[in-house]
Every structure is written in C-alpha cells, then in structure tokens.
Design a protein around this motif. Structure first.
Motif, PDB file in Angstrom:
ATOM      1  N   VAL A  18      60.422  31.380  28.251  1.00 36.92           N
ATOM      2  CA  VAL A  18      59.991  30.002  28.044  1.00 36.92           C
ATOM      3  C   VAL A  18      58.978  29.694  29.139  1.00 36.92           C
ATOM      4  O   VAL A  18      59.219  30.020  30.314  1.00 36.92           O
ATOM      5  N   PRO A  19      57.825  29.107  28.814  1.00 33.48           N
ATOM      6  CA  PRO A  19      56.843  28.812  29.855  1.00 33.48           C
ATOM      7  C   PRO A  19      57.481  28.057  31.034  1.00 33.48           C
ATOM      8  O   PRO A  19      58.282  27.134  30.831  1.00 33.48           O
ATOM      9  N   ALA A  20      57.137  28.472  32.238  1.00 37.04           N
ATOM     10  CA  ALA A  20      57.713  27.865  33.448  1.00 37.04           C
ATOM     11  C   ALA A  20      57.509  26.355  33.460  1.00 37.04           C
ATOM     12  O   ALA A  20      58.402  25.601  33.864  1.00 37.04           O
ATOM     13  N   ARG A  21      56.349  25.902  33.013  1.00 36.92           N
ATOM     14  CA  ARG A  21      56.064  24.457  32.974  1.00 36.92           C
ATOM     15  C   ARG A  21      57.068  23.728  32.070  1.00 36.92           C
ATOM     16  O   ARG A  21      57.530  22.646  32.392  1.00 36.92           O
ATOM     17  N   TYR A  22      57.407  24.337  30.941  1.00 33.03           N
ATOM     18  CA  TYR A  22      58.358  23.714  30.019  1.00 33.03           C
ATOM     19  C   TYR A  22      59.768  23.708  30.613  1.00 33.03           C
ATOM     20  O   TYR A  22      60.498  22.723  30.494  1.00 33.03           O
TER      21      TYR A  22
END
Length: 154
Positions: A18-22
């Motif tokens: 999962v994208p780190a930002r998300y």
C-alpha cells in the motif's frame, strides 16, 4: 485526503504494498485496517478507513430495513466489505473475490479519490482515466457553477 496514483507489483502470494502516503493517512485517522469492497459499476476495488464505511452504512440505513432497496444496497455493498491489515512492510493480501472483480494479476494502480482510493488493473485504470478526461472536458462549464465550500457562489 487520498490523492495521486501509484502502480505497485503484486507478488505470487497476492500481496501488494500500500503506498506509504496512503498508510500514513489511515494511521493519522487511527485506522489500522483498510476496508475494501468491489465497486458496484466498475472493475475496481473501493478502499477506505472506517469513516467512509460508516457514512455508507448511514446512507443505506435511511432505507426502511424491510425494503428491497435496503436489502439490495446492504447485500451489494456492506456484505462485500473485506478488512485488510497491512504487515510490517506495508503490504496487504488481496482477497480472491476482490482480485477477480478487478481483474488483477501482477500489478495494480492505487488511485486517490479524496476520502477513498480505488485499486485498478493498470490497463483498466488507463481506460477509465481517458474516459474521465473526455467527460470532464465536455462538461468543464459545470465546474464553474459549483460553489466552493464557504464560497458565495457568485
């Protein structure tokens, strides 16, 4: 707010990062689980923290609980929600029913949509993005009629 899009590989165990930002957005909201369900009209997976799921449940809850509308929306949406927790490396395992719905194989696109994000098969996302751009271009005059939050609309 979930914005932008990211393409990540899916491994042989159906794990994807999962994208780190998300993950940071979910963690800030104290969500340790991603709630995911098949989009009812597109080959994508709708994902969010608990807030949008509670809003969805509240909307469905406005129907008479004995009505066909309640049954249809509760079954089509709420009964299909999967809970996905990420591991120490930020990966989730994509459930089979969601993978099949979105046609996923070796990679996927995480596409931000504000309070939610969708997971798409990359070619399907590209087709959707092109369609959305054409639709937005043909209806761009509508955007100027939208009153921004706190705006006067003048």
């Amino acid at each position: 707010m979930f914005v932008s899009n990211f393409t990540n590989r899916i491994d042989k165990k159906w794990r994807v990062s999962v994208p780190a930002r998300y993950r940071a957005i979910l963690s800030e909201a104290q969500d340790s689980v991603i709630y995911a369900y098949p989009h009812p009209t597109s080959p994508s997976i709708v994902c969010s923290g608990i807030g949008p799921i509670r809003e969805l449940q509240a909307s469905i809850g406005k129907f008479n609980p004995l009505s066909q509308d309640f049954d249809d929306f509760a079954d089509a949406l709420l009964s299909q929600i999967e809970e996905m927790s990420w591991d120490n490396e930020g990966r989730v395992v994509l459930p089979e029913n969601l993978r099949i719905h979105a046609g996923l194989s070796d990679s996927c696109v995480f596409a931000g949509r504000g309070d939610t994000f969708h997971i798409w098969e990359p070619a399907a996302f590209q087709r959707r993005l092109e369609e959305a751009r054409r639709n937005a271009q043909s209806r761009r005059d509508q955007l100027s009629r939208i009153t921004p939050p706190g705006g006067s609309g003048a």
